[in-house]
Design a protein around this motif. Structure first.
Motif, PDB file in Angstrom:
ATOM      1  N   LYS A 175     -35.012  -4.258  14.306  1.00  8.51           N
ATOM      2  CA  LYS A 175     -34.904  -5.549  13.622  1.00  8.51           C
ATOM      3  C   LYS A 175     -34.554  -5.355  12.149  1.00  8.51           C
ATOM      4  CE  LYS A 175     -38.665  -8.017  12.886  1.00  8.51           C
ATOM      5  NZ  LYS A 175     -39.809  -8.906  13.174  1.00  8.51           N
TER       6      LYS A 175
ATOM      7  N   ASP B 238     -37.289  -9.770  21.593  1.00  2.00           N
ATOM      8  CA  ASP B 238     -37.953 -10.687  20.667  1.00  2.00           C
ATOM      9  C   ASP B 238     -37.541 -10.410  19.226  1.00  2.00           C
ATOM     10  OD1 ASP B 238     -39.213 -11.871  22.773  1.00  2.00           O
ATOM     11  OD2 ASP B 238     -41.129 -10.840  22.498  1.00  2.00           O
TER      12      ASP B 238
ATOM     13  N   ASP C 100     -34.085 -11.875  18.926  1.00  4.58           N
ATOM     14  CA  ASP C 100     -34.153 -13.341  18.926  1.00  4.58           C
ATOM     15  C   ASP C 100     -34.626 -13.861  17.572  1.00  4.58           C
ATOM     16  OD1 ASP C 100     -33.289 -13.406  21.527  1.00  4.58           O
ATOM     17  OD2 ASP C 100     -35.297 -13.644  22.394  1.00  4.58           O
ATOM     18  N   TYR C 101     -35.558 -13.139  16.971  1.00  7.04           N
ATOM     19  CA  TYR C 101     -36.051 -13.535  15.648  1.00  7.04           C
ATOM     20  C   TYR C 101     -34.917 -13.505  14.619  1.00  7.04           C
ATOM     21  CZ  TYR C 101     -38.293 -13.082  11.090  1.00  7.04           C
ATOM     22  OH  TYR C 101     -38.634 -13.235   9.779  1.00  7.04           O
TER      23      TYR C 101
ATOM     24  N   TYR D  77     -31.743 -13.845  15.151  1.00 11.45           N
ATOM     25  CA  TYR D  77     -30.761 -14.903  15.421  1.00 11.45           C
ATOM     26  C   TYR D  77     -31.307 -16.286  15.056  1.00 11.45           C
ATOM     27  CZ  TYR D  77     -27.470 -17.893  17.902  1.00 11.45           C
ATOM     28  OH  TYR D  77     -26.558 -18.859  18.215  1.00 11.45           O
ATOM     29  N   GLN D  78     -32.545 -16.541  15.441  1.00 16.63           N
ATOM     30  CA  GLN D  78     -33.106 -17.872  15.247  1.00 16.63           C
ATOM     31  C   GLN D  78     -33.585 -18.114  13.818  1.00 16.63           C
ATOM     32  OE1 GLN D  78     -36.154 -18.151  18.243  1.00 16.63           O
ATOM     33  NE2 GLN D  78     -34.705 -17.908  19.943  1.00 16.63           N
ATOM     34  N   GLU D  79     -34.182 -17.084  13.207  1.00 19.93           N
ATOM     35  CA  GLU D  79     -34.770 -17.269  11.881  1.00 19.93           C
ATOM     36  C   GLU D  79     -33.839 -16.839  10.746  1.00 19.93           C
ATOM     37  OE1 GLU D  79     -37.617 -18.778  11.518  1.00 19.93           O
ATOM     38  OE2 GLU D  79     -38.009 -18.897  13.672  1.00 19.93           O
ATOM     39  N   LYS D  80     -32.992 -15.856  11.007  1.00 18.11           N
ATOM     40  CA  LYS D  80     -32.124 -15.333   9.945  1.00 18.11           C
ATOM     41  C   LYS D  80     -30.645 -15.624  10.179  1.00 18.11           C
ATOM     42  CE  LYS D  80     -35.639 -13.288   7.917  1.00 18.11           C
ATOM     43  NZ  LYS D  80     -36.121 -13.696   6.584  1.00 18.11           N
ATOM     44  N   ASN D  81     -30.331 -16.230  11.340  1.00 16.09           N
ATOM     45  CA  ASN D  81     -28.943 -16.528  11.699  1.00 16.09           C
ATOM     46  C   ASN D  81     -28.070 -15.277  11.673  1.00 16.09           C
ATOM     47  OD1 ASN D  81     -26.943 -18.295  12.560  1.00 16.09           O
ATOM     48  ND2 ASN D  81     -26.223 -18.676  10.465  1.00 16.09           N
TER      49      ASN D  81
ATOM     50  N   GLN E 281     -26.188 -12.465  13.886  1.00 16.42           N
ATOM     51  CA  GLN E 281     -25.679 -12.183  15.215  1.00 16.42           C
ATOM     52  C   GLN E 281     -26.081 -10.758  15.642  1.00 16.42           C
ATOM     53  OE1 GLN E 281     -24.195 -14.227  17.266  1.00 16.42           O
ATOM     54  NE2 GLN E 281     -23.986 -15.948  15.842  1.00 16.42           N
TER      55      GLN E 281
END
Length: 278
Positions: A120, A175, A178-179, A181-185, A187
């Motif tokens: 991550k 996870d 996904d974090y 992508y969803q929280e930091k945009n 790819q």
């Protein structure tokens, strides 16, 4: 200087203990014998002490010299290093230092959380391509694990436990992505996880131009077995051929599979719920 002290201080301490013990023996236990006999005993003890110290020093330094010679011969090629432990213990830190590419075959169950966090972190800071091969948890790998189970007699080696740990490793990485992508945009298209169904000859950890190979034994986990480290491995024909094992599995659709190829959505949800990572 530190090496000298580390060698001489234990020797002097041992000699001092022996001298005190001999003095007590001569002057306390045998205090009633005549002075001449006492002197002869003390002299013999001193000779024995000196001779023992000389023999110890000769064998000690001869052994150290032989070990140093062997290690020098083993480490002679500058691009190859031999380590007592496998490549998995340093994996989280190694991932953080990678700049372009990371390839991993078989994540350690003991540090899968740290590896997920490292992935991550590097994906947030760098545009690194990451490929990970995990053992397919849907296949009965009892033929792979039978010997280990027999030797260890441990719940850690049971098939169901291994399967659960593999899926937990997968979910930890998912996870983390996904974090991002969803929280930091951010790819994460260049992070890919596949599953393989054969027993690996060795464990692969590749970071840019560094290749680390672990050799799992039937009675040991890979983190406690020897490993080889190749620097600039692409310039070493032997190292390149070893890494081709990973490439052949990864690029062969009959040997490596995506998560959707090995289980249905319902099975995926069951694993996710059972893992407790949802």
């Amino acid at each position: 200087m530190n090496t000298y002290r580390a060698t001489i201080i234990p020797i002097l301490s041992a000699l001092l203990i022996v001298v005190i013990a001999l003095a007590l023996l001569v002057f306390v236990v045998y205090k009633n014998i005549d002075a001449a006999t006492q002197a002869n005993l003390l002299k013999d003890f001193c000779f024995a002490l000196i001779l023992g110290a000389i023999i110890y020093l000769i064998t000690h330094f001869a052994f150290k010299g032989q070990v140093a010679f062997i290690l020098h011969e083993i480490r002679q090629p500058k691009e190859i290093e031999l380590h007592a432990l496998g490549p998995v213990s340093e994996a989280p830190e190694d991932i953080l230092h990678a700049k372009r590419r990371i390839d991993i075959m078989q994540i350690s169950l003991s540090n899968r959380f740290q590896i997920a966090e490292s992935i991550k972190t590097v994906r947030a800071d760098k545009n690194i391509a990451i490929r990970i091969l995990l053992l397919d948890p849907t296949v009965n790998h009892s033929d792979v694990l039978d010997e280990r189970i027999h030797l260890l007699q441990s719940t850690k080696a049971q098939l169901s436990t291994i399967q659960r740990h593999i899926m937990e490793s997968f979910f930890e990485i998912q996870d983390a992505l996904d974090y991002l992508y969803q929280e930091k945009n951010i790819q994460v298209d260049n992070v890919t996880i596949k599953f393989y169904r054969e027993r690996a000859c060795y464990v692969v950890y590749r970071y840019d131009n560094i290749l680390k190979l672990g050799f799992p034994l039937s009675d040991r986990f890979v983190s406690h077995t020897p490993s080889l480290v190749f620097r600039n491995f692409q310039k070493n024909e032997n190292a390149k051929s070893l890494f081709e094992y990973f490439e052949r599995i990864w690029n062969d659709d009959s040997r490596s599979f995506d998560i959707g190829d090995i289980m249905s959505d319902e099975e995926y949800d069951k694993w996710r719920e059972a893992s407790g990572t949802s």
